[in-house]
Structure formats: structure tokens, C-alpha cells
Design an enzyme around this catalytic site. Structure first.
Site, mmCIF file in Angstrom:
data_model
loop_
_atom_site.group_PDB
_atom_site.id
_atom_site.type_symbol
_atom_site.label_atom_id
_atom_site.label_comp_id
_atom_site.label_asym_id
_atom_site.label_seq_id
_atom_site.Cartn_x
_atom_site.Cartn_y
_atom_site.Cartn_z
ATOM 1 N N CYS A 1 -0.805 -16.368 -9.007
ATOM 2 C CA CYS A 1 0.427 -16.259 -8.226
ATOM 3 C C CYS A 1 1.471 -15.434 -8.979
ATOM 4 O O CYS A 1 1.839 -15.777 -10.113
ATOM 5 C CB CYS A 1 0.992 -17.643 -7.917
ATOM 6 S SG CYS A 1 2.529 -17.600 -6.963
ATOM 7 N N GLN B 1 -6.334 -25.250 -3.005
ATOM 8 C CA GLN B 1 -5.850 -24.519 -4.179
ATOM 9 C C GLN B 1 -4.629 -25.215 -4.766
ATOM 10 O O GLN B 1 -3.663 -25.495 -4.053
ATOM 11 C CB GLN B 1 -5.488 -23.077 -3.833
ATOM 12 C CG GLN B 1 -5.159 -22.261 -5.075
ATOM 13 C CD GLN B 1 -4.770 -20.825 -4.778
ATOM 14 O OE1 GLN B 1 -3.697 -20.574 -4.243
ATOM 15 N NE2 GLN B 1 -5.623 -19.883 -5.143
ATOM 16 N N ARG C 1 -5.473 -10.127 2.960
ATOM 17 C CA ARG C 1 -4.694 -9.335 3.923
ATOM 18 C C ARG C 1 -5.582 -8.716 5.005
ATOM 19 O O ARG C 1 -5.153 -8.564 6.141
ATOM 20 C CB ARG C 1 -3.929 -8.232 3.193
ATOM 21 C CG ARG C 1 -2.743 -8.710 2.376
ATOM 22 C CD ARG C 1 -2.070 -7.542 1.690
ATOM 23 N NE ARG C 1 -2.985 -6.845 0.793
ATOM 24 C CZ ARG C 1 -2.846 -5.580 0.413
ATOM 25 N NH1 ARG C 1 -1.834 -4.869 0.866
ATOM 26 N NH2 ARG C 1 -3.710 -5.026 -0.409
ATOM 27 N N ASP D 1 -8.346 -5.123 -1.001
ATOM 28 C CA ASP D 1 -8.440 -3.900 -0.196
ATOM 29 C C ASP D 1 -9.651 -3.846 0.730
ATOM 30 O O ASP D 1 -10.080 -2.759 1.119
ATOM 31 C CB ASP D 1 -8.441 -2.654 -1.090
ATOM 32 C CG ASP D 1 -7.250 -2.593 -2.021
ATOM 33 O OD1 ASP D 1 -6.209 -3.169 -1.662
ATOM 34 O OD2 ASP D 1 -7.354 -1.998 -3.099
ATOM 35 N N HIS E 1 -8.790 -11.055 -8.604
ATOM 36 C CA HIS E 1 -7.985 -10.120 -7.816
ATOM 37 C C HIS E 1 -7.738 -8.895 -8.689
ATOM 38 O O HIS E 1 -7.159 -9.014 -9.764
ATOM 39 C CB HIS E 1 -6.671 -10.781 -7.411
ATOM 40 C CG HIS E 1 -5.816 -9.942 -6.524
ATOM 41 N ND1 HIS E 1 -4.669 -10.412 -5.935
ATOM 42 C CD2 HIS E 1 -5.930 -8.662 -6.105
ATOM 43 C CE1 HIS E 1 -4.114 -9.455 -5.220
ATOM 44 N NE2 HIS E 1 -4.873 -8.386 -5.310
#
Length: 663
Positions: free
Chosen positions: A407, A376, A534, A510, A476
Site C-alpha cells: 500500500c 487482505q 485496474r 498493466d 506489483h
């Protein structure tokens, strides 16, 4: 509907529905620690009260770590102001570094008995060169088995290895297992994409040939094309000499050769760019052929058409998101073992890559187990990003390049990179077109919904990305303003997927269990793949859960074994000397700042755990599970000491990423 135990005068900030408090993960009663200040499942607090509770607990944690960390919790002590909670600890203590004067020179440390006369020839070397003096101050070993020696037959850290008792003589010389070393040399290197000294020198001396990238960027510059069109459409050009006047008259004549040539040059200069790129490729190919062995193909002489580029089957894959700081090579190895289909390196800054910075090139290293691996890139300049893409495409083994448009970090955003690129559409178009054209591998993009919460713009960009040559898009489901404070908007991700067709769109946000994955796949059918960030940090076995279609109740012993494996991979990657041990410890602690958020399935009242639900303080089913559930940094350090030995004097740690989504 449950009723409040205390009077709140109608100002209750908690939503009780079927005895379930919003944002709190329900734990079986026998595991809950009732007397803890942060046990909120049966309390009724206002927003100000909640900030006070979190402030007092965070202050206790910080004081237990170090009294010098008071600045990190000052913002919680303001009762009158509701200051916005942020997801970064910006006043962190610097990482531990061993003094060079007390560290043995690597050239000396790697010596065997046969090489005892070898001397360090670097007159500017500041390391210690007396082996006997170093043995007197050598730190105590943290273990008896050196993982690197067991795998390769030789430990390059030699005398300085913190597990060197098995491969060192009494005088501190390195022992080599010749048979095991020969077997290891026959295999391909486990870690690829190393930065060679020759390439680093070329980059630092600005001798690398970027003619191809420069020609492509020049052709795609919209301001240049606009100026050309305006100039040649003008009937009265200024400051022209007789030759220019004659050319203008010839150009105005219908059917003239000059007019035809100019029209081709102005309207469609692709042939000119193609010629320049072919020349640049040919020059670069002569350089590369000198160092090649075996048959040589003609891929550097003939430009690939978009349809001839390498393809990746993106459908129904699970991609490990590029994760700054924590998405390092040892962690990616863990995720690959648990079933991740595609991996991507941490966000690398294009300007530093072009400068040959070692710390940035470390982010593009690839392990042999990563069969589908991407890099990336982040930047704010078309020329820099295109040069960097050309460099990586030619010099390292990579399957795709991912362009970061998401970002949210202030420093990157203010410079126009990351999500800041979404506000600069002309620059964005030049970047995407140029990077796509300079590559012979797929280009993917990761973007957020937009910069502002109430103004999502990603769906408008999806068709443009397809036109500009993008092979895959990751969305995202949050804006730059949201960071991680709200749930991802999967309805909007589906909207983007519909607008992007036929380009595949991956959704991100999520996903923490197979239940989350299944719900998303069944509801949002246009989304072709899932990206997990995450969720993989909190439970890296999530990939196995999804592949086996079940919820896994992993024990504390198994979780500790994962940390043990990470330790071995870290020492193999960063080295087994004191510097490597402390580097491994630092990245392990950063990972544990996410890993401790996992709540074991066996103690959940209603599994599965949701990523936005924070559990009350609880005790585990055994002491190890209780320790691994602690949110105190000091307990994380204890876990690291079980695997990497005692921390050095003066060691402090605060996590880079905080649980912003839980506050």
C-alpha cells in the site's frame, strides 16, 4: 516518421512513431471529435502546455459539477510551477446521508400487518416511529420490482424500500411471500462472515482469548531472543541472589539438567511455545464447543504442522486484486460471473478489525459464489496483525490471508504499514513468521518492488518469505514512489519469481486484454499466475477474454446491463432504502470512474487498448456509448440516475481515484 505540423524549436515533448503518439490510444478518424481542447493526437505541446490543457478541462468538469469544488483544481492553475499530479481527490465532498429524524425506525419499517402492535423498545432511538407521518414524506419509488423481494420473499427494508410498491400494503405494512421465504431459508446464506453481536461485545470489552497469538509473537520477537542470549552468555551476571548464583553454577557444569533445560529454552523455545499454544487452543476450543452443533473434531487441540495446513493450487489461476473502495462484494460477484478464479476482499485495517468496527468487518464479507476467497490485512504491529489473523482464521470462512506490503498511501506508509513494512525487516520477519504460524490456512503476501524507484529490494526478500512460511507471493511491478505513473517492470517480476522458488509468484500490472495476458505468460514462464486490478475495473469481462482466448467487442447495451446487475447486487448488499440506494450509487460512481476508460474494440485503429494509453475525445457508435465514454462526473451521475432515480438535493461527487497513469 511523422513530422510536426507546428514549429517546436526542438522542444517537442511527443514521440511520433508510425503516426502513433506515445501514450495516446489511436481512434478511427470518423469517431474523433476534432474540435475538442483535449484532442492531442495532432498537436505538438510542451510539458507546460500539456498541464495547461489538462488544467482547463479539469476545471470545466469541476465547474459543471459544483462551483464549490474550486479547491480541487487550484493546483493546475500555477503556470510557473510543475506541481506533481497525484492520484487522489483529497478535498471530496462528504457522501449523502439522510437525516435520521426523517428516517423510519428499522424495527417499525419491517412490520407486517400481524405485527402492527409491535413497538420499538430502544428509548434512545432517534429514528421516526410514526408510520403515517413517514408515508407523507416517503421518497418516490425508483422502480416497481424489488430485487430483494423477488429473491428472498421478504424485503427487510419494508416500508422504507424505494421499490416497495409490490410488497407493501396501502398502510405501508410489509408483505411476505411465505412460500418463497421458506425456500430461501433452506438454502445457505448468500452473504457469509457476518459480525455477530456476541463477538463484537467480546472484542470491545477485550474478553477474546488471544493467548495463542501472544505466545507465538513473543517467541518470534528477535530482540527478546537476542537479549536472552546476551544475558546467559555473560560470565558475570549482575544483581543475582544466592538462588540465581546456584543456578548459574549448576548451569556451567557440563551435562547438568539445568544447563540442558536452559539451552533448550534459550536456543530453541519452540516446545515451550507449542505448549502455550496448545493450552490457548484448548481454552478457546471449550468456548467454541459450546456453540457448535454436530460432531466436534480435534483440530483445536492438536497444532497443525506446516505440511498439514490447507493447500491451494495456485498454478495458472487468475486472481482479482484486492481493490480499496471499488473491490466491494457486488463488484466481486460481477467478476466471478465473468470467470475470476480467486477473489480477495478490500484491504482491511487490523486494529479496526480487533475493535469490532462494523465498517471494517464489512470488508471481510464473502458471497457464496466466491469459492476461493481471501482477506487482505494491513497493519504495522506484529501483535495486532497476529491477533487479527487468529481471530479471522477462527471466526469466519476464509481460504487464505493476504498480508499487504504494497500500500503506497501516505497515512499507511508513515505509520510503518503497507509498503512502509519493507523498511522494517526485523518487524517484517516477526509479522510474517507469527501470522503464518497462527494460521491453519495459507498465508500470501502482496508487495511492490520496493519503496524507491532506483532501489528495488523485493528479490532479496523472496527466499526469506519462503523460510518464514509464505504460500504465495504477488509482486506489483512498481515501487512505492512510482504509484501507477510508469509501466510495470515484468522483467523484475520474473527475477523475483526465480528467487522465490518453489513458492509460486503472481505478477501484477498493466493487464487489460488477452493479448497482454498471453504476452506475459509466454515471455515470463516462471511467473505462475496473474493478478488483475485496474484491468478488471475498466473491463470486468477481461476474465472471459482470457478464458476464451479472444478479444471481445462488447456493446454499450451489454455494458449498461452490467451496471444494472451491479445495481441489484448493491441493493441486495447495502439495502433498498434511501441509505442503501445512495451507498450503491456512490460505489457505482467510483467504479464508473474506471469503467469509462474502456475504449470499444470496434472504434480502435489498432486494437487492443493498452492500459497506459489515453484516447482523444471521441463519439461512440451510439448515444449510450458516447455517454459511457465521458470523463465528466456529471455524465456518470446521469448513468446512475437511469438505474437509481434522481440524486437528492445537494448531491456532489468527485472520484476518489483519478487517472494518474494517463497524466
Amino acid at each position: 516518421m511523422a513530422e510536426c505540423d507546428e514549429k517546436c524549436n526542438g522542444n517537442c515533448s511527443f514521440d511520433f512513431s508510425e503516426d502513433k503518439q506515445k501514450g495516446v490510444c489511436l481512434i478511427k478518424e470518423e469517431f474523433i471529435i476534432e474540435d475538442h481542447v483535449r484532442q492531442l493526437s495532432k498537436q505538438c505541446l510542451t510539458e507546460t502546455d500539456k498541464q495547461k490543457v489538462f488544467a482547463s478541462t479539469n476545471a470545466e468538469d469541476a465547474e459543471a459539477q459544483s462551483s464549490s469544488d474550486e479547491s480541487a483544481v487550484k493546483r493546475f492553475k500555477q503556470d510557473d510551477k510543475k506541481e506533481k499530479l497525484r492520484g487522489q481527490n483529497k478535498a471530496r465532498p462528504p457522501p449523502f446521508k439522510a437525516p435520521r429524524e426523517l428516517s423510519l425506525c428499522p424495527w417499525i419499517a419491517d412490520q407486517t400487518v400481524d405485527e402492527s402492535e409491535r413497538k420499538c423498545l430502544n428509548q434512545r432511538c432517534v429514528f421516526l416511529h410514526d408510520r403515517k407521518e413517514y408515508l407523507k414524506i416517503r421518497p418516490v419509488d425508483i422502480g416497481t420490482e424489488c430485487h430483494i423481494f423477488n429473491v428472498t420473499g421478504k424485503c427487510p427494508r419494508g416500508t422504507t424500500c424505494r421499490m416497495g410498491s409490490r410488497h407493501l400494503t396501502e398502510d405501508g405494512f410489509n408483505i411476505v411471500d411465505e412460500k418463497r421465504l421458506e425456500e430461501y431459508k433452506k438454502r445457505s446464506p448468500s452473504t457469509m462472515n457476518q459480525l455477530s453481536k456476541d463477538l463484537q461485545n467480546k472484542l470491545r470489552k477485550h474478553k477474546y482469548n488471544f493467548a495463542k497469538a501472544e505466545a507465538i509473537v513473543k517467541a518470534n520477537d528477535p530482540s527478546r531472543k537476542k537479549m536472552q542470549l546476551q544475558y546467559f552468555k555473560s560470565n558475570e551476571p549482575k544483581n543475582v541472589d544466592n538462588r540465581e548464583t546456584r543456578e548459574t553454577e549448576a548451569r556451567d557444569k557440563p551435562g547438568s539438567e539445568v544447563a540442558a533445560a536452559e539451552s533448550v529454552h534459550i536456543v530453541d523455545n519452540s516446545n515451550d511455545v507449542k505448549a502455550k499454544c496448545d493450552v490457548a487452543d484448548r481454552d478457546a476450543s471449550h468456548e467454541s464447543k459450546r456453540s457448535r452443533m454436530g460432531p466436534v473434531d480435534d483440530s483445536d487441540l492438536i497444532r497443525l504442522q506446516p505440511s498439514e495446513k490447507r493447500k491451494i493450487d495456485w498454478k495458472n489461476k487468475i486472481l482479482l486484486s484486492p481493490l480499496t473502495t471499488v473491490g466491494n462484494l457486488p463488484f466481486r460477484r460481477i467478476c466471478k460471473e465473468y470467470g475470476a478464479d480467486i477473489t480477495c476482499g478490500e484491504m482491511a485495517l487490523a486494529p479496526k478489525i480487533l475493535k469490532g468496527a462494523q465498517e471494517e468487518w464489512a470488508l471481510v464479507k464473502r458471497h457464496e459464489c466466491e469459492d476461493l476467497f481471501g482477506v487482505q490485512l494491513c497493519g504495522n504491529n506484529p501483535g495486532v496483525l497476529t491477533r487479527c489473523a487468529q481471530l479471522l482464521n477462527r471466526e469466519i470462512g476464509v481460504d487464505y490471508i493476504d498480508l499487504n506490503l504494497g500500500c503506497p498511501i501516505d497515512l499507511i506508509y508513515r505509520q510503518g504499514g503497507g509498503s512502509g513494512m519493507l523498511n522494517r525487516l526485523n518487524v517484517l520477519e516477526t509479522v510474517v513468521k507469527s501470522v503464518s504460524q497462527v494460521l491453519d490456512i495459507p498465508l500470501s503476501i502482496k508487495t511492490r518492488t520496493g519503496v524507491y524507484i532506483d532501489r528495488p529490494i523485493a528479490h532479496n526478500l523472496m527466499p526469506k518469505f519462503h523460510e518464514w512460511g509464505v504460500s504465495m507471493i504477488t509482486v506489483h511491478g512498481r515501487s512505492r514512489e512510482q504509484r501507477y505513473t510508469k509501466l510495470a517492470d515484468w522483467d523484475y517480476i520474473e527475477k523475483c519469481a526465480l528467487a522465490a522458488q518453489p513458492v509460486p509468484v503472481y505478477g501484477n500490472g498493466d493487464i487489460l486484454s488477452f493479448d497482454d495476458y498471453q504476452r506475459v505468460k509466454e515471455t515470463y514462464t516462471t511467473v505462475q499466475g496473474i493478478t488483475i486490478g485496474r484491468g478488471a475495473l475498466i473491463k470486468p469481462w477481461i476474465f472471459t477474454e482470457i478464458k476464451e482466448r479472444k478479444l471481445i467487442d462488447i456493446s454499450s447495451g451489454e455494458r449498461f446491463d452490467i451496471l444494472r446487475k451491479y445495481t441489484n447486487y448493491g441493493l441486495e448488499h447495502w439495502g433498498s432504502d434511501t441509505h442503501g440506494v445512495e451507498t450503491t450509487r456512490r460505489f457505482m460512481l467510483e467504479w464508473i470512474s474506471f469503467l469509462h476508460r474502456y475504449v470499444p474494440v470496434g472504434i480502435l485503429e489498432r486494437p487492443p487498448q493498452r492500459i497506459n494509453e489515453r484516447p482523444p475525445f471521441y463519439r461512440g457508435r451510439n448515444d449510450m456509448e458516447t455517454l459511457m465514454a465521458s470523463s465528466n462526473c456529471a455524465d456518470w451521475v446521469k448513468l446512475s440516475e437511469m438505474l437509481l432515480g434522481k440524486v437528492p438535493d445537494g448531491f456532489h461527487f468527485l472520484p476518489k481515484h483519478k487517472a494518474n497513469s494517463w497524466k
